[in-house]
Design an enzyme around this catalytic site. Structure first.
Site, PDB file in Angstrom:
ATOM      1  CG  ASP A 136       5.329  -5.859  -6.315  1.00  0.00           C
ATOM      2  OD1 ASP A 136       4.772  -6.971  -6.258  1.00  0.00           O
ATOM      3  OD2 ASP A 136       6.292  -5.546  -5.576  1.00  0.00           O
ATOM      4  NE  ARG A 177       3.128  -1.612   0.691  1.00  0.00           N
ATOM      5  CZ  ARG A 177       3.033  -2.509  -0.274  1.00  0.00           C
ATOM      6  NH1 ARG A 177       2.421  -2.222  -1.401  1.00  0.00           N
ATOM      7  NH2 ARG A 177       3.557  -3.709  -0.103  1.00  0.00           N
ATOM      8  NE  ARG A 200       3.653  -1.700  -6.597  1.00  0.00           N
ATOM      9  CZ  ARG A 200       2.390  -2.090  -6.718  1.00  0.00           C
ATOM     10  NH1 ARG A 200       1.768  -2.599  -5.649  1.00  0.00           N
ATOM     11  NH2 ARG A 200       1.742  -1.994  -7.854  1.00  0.00           N
ATOM     12  CG  LEU A 232       7.249  -5.233  -2.509  1.00  0.00           C
ATOM     13  CD1 LEU A 232       6.524  -3.902  -2.296  1.00  0.00           C
ATOM     14  CD2 LEU A 232       8.557  -5.280  -1.718  1.00  0.00           C
ATOM     15  CB  CYS A 292      -3.984  -5.644  -7.536  1.00  0.00           C
ATOM     16  SG  CYS A 292      -4.448  -6.604  -6.143  1.00  0.00           S
ATOM     17  CG  HIS A 341      -3.355  -2.665  -0.747  1.00  0.00           C
ATOM     18  ND1 HIS A 341      -2.600  -3.476  -1.560  1.00  0.00           N
ATOM     19  CD2 HIS A 341      -2.698  -1.488  -0.701  1.00  0.00           C
ATOM     20  CE1 HIS A 341      -1.532  -2.817  -1.990  1.00  0.00           C
ATOM     21  NE2 HIS A 341      -1.564  -1.616  -1.469  1.00  0.00           N
ATOM     22  CD  GLU A 383      -7.291  -1.657  -7.612  1.00  0.00           C
ATOM     23  OE1 GLU A 383      -8.499  -1.652  -7.832  1.00  0.00           O
ATOM     24  OE2 GLU A 383      -6.768  -2.388  -6.742  1.00  0.00           O
ATOM     25  CG  ASP A 384      -1.553  -1.295  -5.699  1.00  0.00           C
ATOM     26  OD1 ASP A 384      -2.634  -1.097  -5.117  1.00  0.00           O
ATOM     27  OD2 ASP A 384      -0.990  -2.399  -5.730  1.00  0.00           O
TER      28      ASP A 384
HETATM   29  C1  CIR Z   1       2.661  -5.280  -3.178  1.00  0.00           C
HETATM   30  O1  CIR Z   1       2.962  -5.683  -2.057  1.00  0.00           O
HETATM   31  O2  CIR Z   1       2.637  -4.077  -3.458  1.00  0.00           O
HETATM   32  C2  CIR Z   1       2.343  -6.307  -4.243  1.00  0.00           C
HETATM   33  N1  CIR Z   1       3.154  -7.448  -4.069  1.00  0.00           N
HETATM   34  C3  CIR Z   1       0.886  -6.685  -4.190  1.00  0.00           C
HETATM   35  C4  CIR Z   1      -0.015  -5.528  -4.500  1.00  0.00           C
HETATM   36  C5  CIR Z   1      -1.421  -5.924  -4.493  1.00  0.00           C
HETATM   37  N2  CIR Z   1      -2.229  -4.816  -4.820  1.00  0.00           N
HETATM   38  C6  CIR Z   1      -3.416  -4.592  -4.307  1.00  0.00           C
HETATM   39  O3  CIR Z   1      -3.887  -5.312  -3.433  1.00  0.00           O
HETATM   40  N3  CIR Z   1      -4.059  -3.537  -4.752  1.00  0.00           N
END
Ligand code: CIR
Length: 263
Positions: free
Chosen positions: A67, A138, A92, A25, A256, A169, A72-73
């Protein structure tokens, strides 16, 4: 700058970038990341974590989740507890379930975010006493409420922040430097959310440097931010610069790509 639970860790979990990272993404399309170059950068990132003395586990890539390198997400590790989150982007959703068995291997206590709502780990900044939770595209109000009761039970104060809408984020634009000090973009600092902390603002033109991590005795920043490096070194931090061009193409920063914890 003494030792602290908020930046001193014995372990980290990372996940190899999948070949499908090209479908990651992104808010703006600046071209697909190159998988092989991403993997090289990721290896340097892991080595930098290990160089601080931490034990780093690198999980296999998950091709079904482009992703998933941004591990970390999917979870929050706090005070010896792992909390599997619910990432807010549809592609995700499954990442937390995939991580669950790994969390169970590393933590005595593993829980799932209860109730409804969504939280991405990238919206959470943990300090010595506070857990900042940024509402964003998110992370929603219900997710915030459900997570805040968990963090309160763990002895932290949950602080809700409305992340400015142009920031993906909350932690895209800030990072912890030590017990009392946060590095932040001007946009985020201007909201006043860090009024009880000392703030070092990202210099003009270098707001993307704000996604940094303090990990044990080093502060890791992305390559290409010389003014930030100079400011942090002058303030007494041990700065390590890491290549991050491919992750940046899919809105990923340094924080992340790891879950940092002491079991
Ligand atoms: C996303 O949009 O979810 C991923 N492409 C990037 C996530 C980056 N994560 C973060 O900043 N904790």
């Amino acid at each position: 700058m003494g030792s602290s639970n908020s930046y001193t860790f014995t372990h980290a979990l990372c996940r190899q970038p999948a070949l499908s990272i090209t479908k990651g993404l992104r808010a703006v399309n600046n071209g697909d990341p190159d998988h092989d170059l991403f993997a090289k950068h990721h290896q340097k990132y892991v080595q930098a974590l290990e160089a601080t003395g931490a034990q780093v586990t690198v999980l296999d890539a998950l091709e079904d989740y482009p992703d998933s390198v941004f591990i970390e997400d999917a979870a929050l590790c706090l005070a010896g507890t792992a909390i599997a989150l619910r990432p807010g982007a549809k592609s995700r959703f499954g990442e937390s379930a995939a991580l669950m068995p790994v969390l169970q291997q590393h933590f005595k206590k593993v829980i799932s975010l209860p109730g409804t709502g969504y939280v991405d780990g990238g919206d959470i900044l943990v300090t010595e006493r506070d857990v900042f939770i940024g509402l964003s595209a998110r992370t929603d109000q219900q997710g915030y409420e459900n997570l805040s009761s968990i963090v309160s039970n763990l002895g932290y104060t949950a602080r809700k922040i409305n992340t400015p809408t142009d920031i993906l984020h909350f932690k895209t634009d800030c990072g912890l430097l030590d017990d009392q000090t946060i590095f932040s973009s001007k946009t985020l600092a201007d909201t006043g959310c860090f009024s009880e902390y000392k703030v070092i603002e990202a210099p003009k033109g270098e707001s993307a440097a704000a996604n940094l991590i303090r990990f044990n005795d080093v502060v890791m920043i992305s390559d290409g931010y010389p003014k930030t490096k100079q400011i942090l070194e002058k303030a007494g931090y041990n700065v390590v610069c890491l290549p991050n061009s491919e992750a940046a193409k899919v809105d990923g920063g340094l924080s992340c790509m790891s879950l940092r914890f002491t079991p």
